[in-house]
Scaffold this motif. Structure first.
Motif, PDB file in Angstrom:
ATOM      1  N   LYS A  89      13.184  22.461  49.959  1.00  0.00           N
ATOM      2  CA  LYS A  89      13.734  21.971  48.702  1.00  0.00           C
ATOM      3  C   LYS A  89      13.187  20.568  48.449  1.00  0.00           C
ATOM      4  O   LYS A  89      13.166  19.721  49.355  1.00  0.00           O
ATOM      5  CB  LYS A  89      15.258  21.962  48.760  1.00  0.00           C
ATOM      6  N   ALA A  90      12.730  20.332  47.234  1.00  0.00           N
ATOM      7  CA  ALA A  90      12.151  19.036  46.885  1.00  0.00           C
ATOM      8  C   ALA A  90      12.493  18.705  45.441  1.00  0.00           C
ATOM      9  O   ALA A  90      12.916  19.566  44.671  1.00  0.00           O
ATOM     10  CB  ALA A  90      10.638  19.055  47.091  1.00  0.00           C
ATOM     11  N   LYS A  91      12.295  17.442  45.087  1.00  0.00           N
ATOM     12  CA  LYS A  91      12.463  17.004  43.706  1.00  0.00           C
ATOM     13  C   LYS A  91      11.096  16.780  43.081  1.00  0.00           C
ATOM     14  O   LYS A  91      10.188  16.247  43.730  1.00  0.00           O
ATOM     15  CB  LYS A  91      13.282  15.710  43.647  1.00  0.00           C
ATOM     16  N   MET A  92      10.952  17.212  41.839  1.00  0.00           N
ATOM     17  CA  MET A  92       9.672  17.042  41.148  1.00  0.00           C
ATOM     18  C   MET A  92       9.484  15.576  40.765  1.00  0.00           C
ATOM     19  O   MET A  92      10.391  14.936  40.223  1.00  0.00           O
ATOM     20  CB  MET A  92       9.612  17.913  39.899  1.00  0.00           C
ATOM     21  N   SER A  93       8.299  15.065  41.040  1.00  0.00           N
ATOM     22  CA  SER A  93       8.016  13.653  40.761  1.00  0.00           C
ATOM     23  C   SER A  93       7.658  13.419  39.294  1.00  0.00           C
ATOM     24  O   SER A  93       7.633  12.281  38.842  1.00  0.00           O
ATOM     25  CB  SER A  93       6.879  13.163  41.654  1.00  0.00           C
ATOM     26  N   ARG A  94       7.385  14.476  38.557  1.00  0.00           N
ATOM     27  CA  ARG A  94       7.101  14.357  37.127  1.00  0.00           C
ATOM     28  C   ARG A  94       7.425  15.676  36.448  1.00  0.00           C
ATOM     29  O   ARG A  94       7.517  16.725  37.096  1.00  0.00           O
ATOM     30  CB  ARG A  94       5.638  13.977  36.885  1.00  0.00           C
ATOM     31  N   SER A  95       7.600  15.622  35.155  1.00  0.00           N
ATOM     32  CA  SER A  95       7.933  16.840  34.404  1.00  0.00           C
ATOM     33  C   SER A  95       6.702  17.728  34.252  1.00  0.00           C
ATOM     34  O   SER A  95       5.580  17.242  34.126  1.00  0.00           O
ATOM     35  CB  SER A  95       8.480  16.473  33.019  1.00  0.00           C
ATOM     36  N   ILE A  96       6.946  19.041  34.282  1.00  0.00           N
ATOM     37  CA  ILE A  96       5.881  20.027  34.115  1.00  0.00           C
ATOM     38  C   ILE A  96       6.281  20.977  32.985  1.00  0.00           C
ATOM     39  O   ILE A  96       7.392  21.512  32.975  1.00  0.00           O
ATOM     40  CB  ILE A  96       5.667  20.839  35.418  1.00  0.00           C
ATOM     41  N   HIS A  97       5.386  21.176  32.032  1.00  0.00           N
ATOM     42  CA  HIS A  97       5.657  22.108  30.939  1.00  0.00           C
ATOM     43  C   HIS A  97       5.059  23.468  31.259  1.00  0.00           C
ATOM     44  O   HIS A  97       4.060  23.579  31.963  1.00  0.00           O
ATOM     45  CB  HIS A  97       5.071  21.565  29.630  1.00  0.00           C
TER      46      HIS A  97
END
Length: 411
Positions: free
Chosen positions: A340-348
């Motif tokens: 489990k990780a957190k995204m470092s930037r938004s992805i469309h």
């Protein structure tokens, strides 16, 4: 047969399953030394009890548990030492009430004993007398003769990929050989005028062969034997000749290149000519890997993979690997390694399409963060640098910065 719609991977794979036979490969008998990662062709039955005798799990004294009931430091139980049991020896005596025998870890319990007192809970009074400072219950610190495996018990089922511990168990039961499924042969055909061998110097407009090496490694990892058929120019007759030969020599055929729309894209045409039903789908609702072709020719799976290295990897994992497991008759659940990780930037992402994003992982302040590697699918280094893949389902429009995701780890 050509499905006009772009299918999701799971639907496309099920379509292939309908036209091939599960567990279609023959079996062979191999020594257990050669059976690591092989898939069992039949249930394996235990020929004997394991360990085959009652054994101690600790250093201490074999006893009748009832002789220790109520024992404690302020009121120990006194037992007479009847004998010492050497390692590997069969005791030639039995214990009577009030008796104990010195025993080491793994030693065989004598008749009459049903528990072992740890040496830490015993004081030696004399050469033939001990005091027990803690009571034990029947079966405590003992492995019984059939506790690991019972004679006649199914210990490994058919369709199981054998792990190192499985082979160890077979050895412990005296099993020398095992019947396994034959490894499938997978042909790898590269097509394209621009591709050249990896040993040659690159000239403008040319690229070295990357895909055959990636695919060969993936075949090995999944228990198959890769058969490289070489680099074939974009010529119908040459490709048809190579595919026909591969079809005869292998169980699954992989053709890279020639899957997009264009005058030189001959893969679908050739698959349809090799056997029935031919192409089952041309294109899937994924990125990367959208142009993939999946077909079956007279019961034999044939895939047309995109030419871009990342797309080749993704398509193998989504389409080819499940088919390999299917023809193996593999019954093991395929649990992928995830973190489990957190995204470092938004992805469309595009609605109605499954996206597979390469990420590398970093730890900051005790949290794991996934950073997207947003390179084009023709760049192999994005896979080299990636620690894993984030799957964006078709119903989502993307993932927001800071949102938690599951990352499928790339081994």
């Amino acid at each position: 047969m050509l499905d006009k719609k772009y299918l999701f991977p799971e639907d496309a794979v099920r379509l292939i399953f309908k036209h091939i036979t599960q567990r279609s490969l023959s079996s062979e008998i191999v020594p257990i030394e050669e059976a690591y990662s092989r898939v069992t062709a039949e249930d394996i039955i235990s020929p004997e009890d394991l360990p085959g005798f009652n054994r101690s799990t600790v250093d201490g004294f074999a006893v009748k548990a009832s002789d220790t009931f109520g024992a404690k430091e302020s009121s120990p139980a006194y037992l007479k030492i009847k004998a010492d049991i050497p390692m590997g020896a069969i005791p030639d005596f039995s214990l009577s009430n009030g008796e104990a025998a010195s025993i080491a870890t793994g030693g065989m319990l004598p008749e009459g004993a049903d528990a072992v007192v740890m040496v830490e809970h015993v004081n030696t009074v004399s050469d033939d007398l001990i005091e027990v400072l803690k009571a034990v219950s029947p079966g405590e610190n003992v492995i019984f003769l059939d506790e690991d495996a019972k004679k006649g018990e199914t210990i490994i089922k058919a369709g199981h990929r054998l792990k190192p511990q499985d082979i160890g168990a077979l050895a412990g039961l005296g099993i020398k050989d095992v019947k396994v499924i034959r490894k499938p042969v997978i042909s790898i055909i590269l097509t394209g005028d621009e591709i050249m061998p990896h040993t040659e110097k690159v000239t403008p407009g040319k690229v070295r062969d990357v895909n055959s090496f990636t695919l060969a490694g993936l075949c090995y990892e999944n228990g198959a034997i890769p058969l490289k058929m070489g680099i074939i120019k974009d010529d119908y007759n040459e490709i048809k000749k190579a595919v026909t030969k591969a079809y005869e020599l292998s169980d699954i055929v992989l053709i890279t290149g020639g899957t997009s729309a264009g005058t030189k894209d001959l893969t679908a045409k050739i698959i349809n000519e090799i056997g029935l039903p031919g192409v089952l789908f041309h294109g899937a609702s994924i990125k990367p890997g959208k142009p993939i072709i999946g077909g079956v020719c007279n019961g034999k799976p044939v895939f047309g993979l995109p030419g871009h290295p990342v797309a080749v990897y993704i398509c193998f994992e989504l389409f080819v690997k499940p088919v390999i497991n299917y023809v193996f008759g593999l019954t093991d659940k395929n649990f992928k390694k995830t973190v489990k990780a957190k995204m470092s930037r938004s992805i469309h992402s595009q609605a109605g399409r499954q996206d597979f994003i390469r990420v590398y992982l970093e730890e900051h302040n005790g949290e794991i963060w996934a950073t997207p590697l947003l390179s084009k699918s023709g760049l192999i280094m994005s896979l080299v640098k990636a620690h894993g893949i984030v799957h964006i389902p078709s119903e989502l429009l993307g993932i927001l910065e800071g949102e938690e995701v599951f990352v499928e780890i790339i081994d």
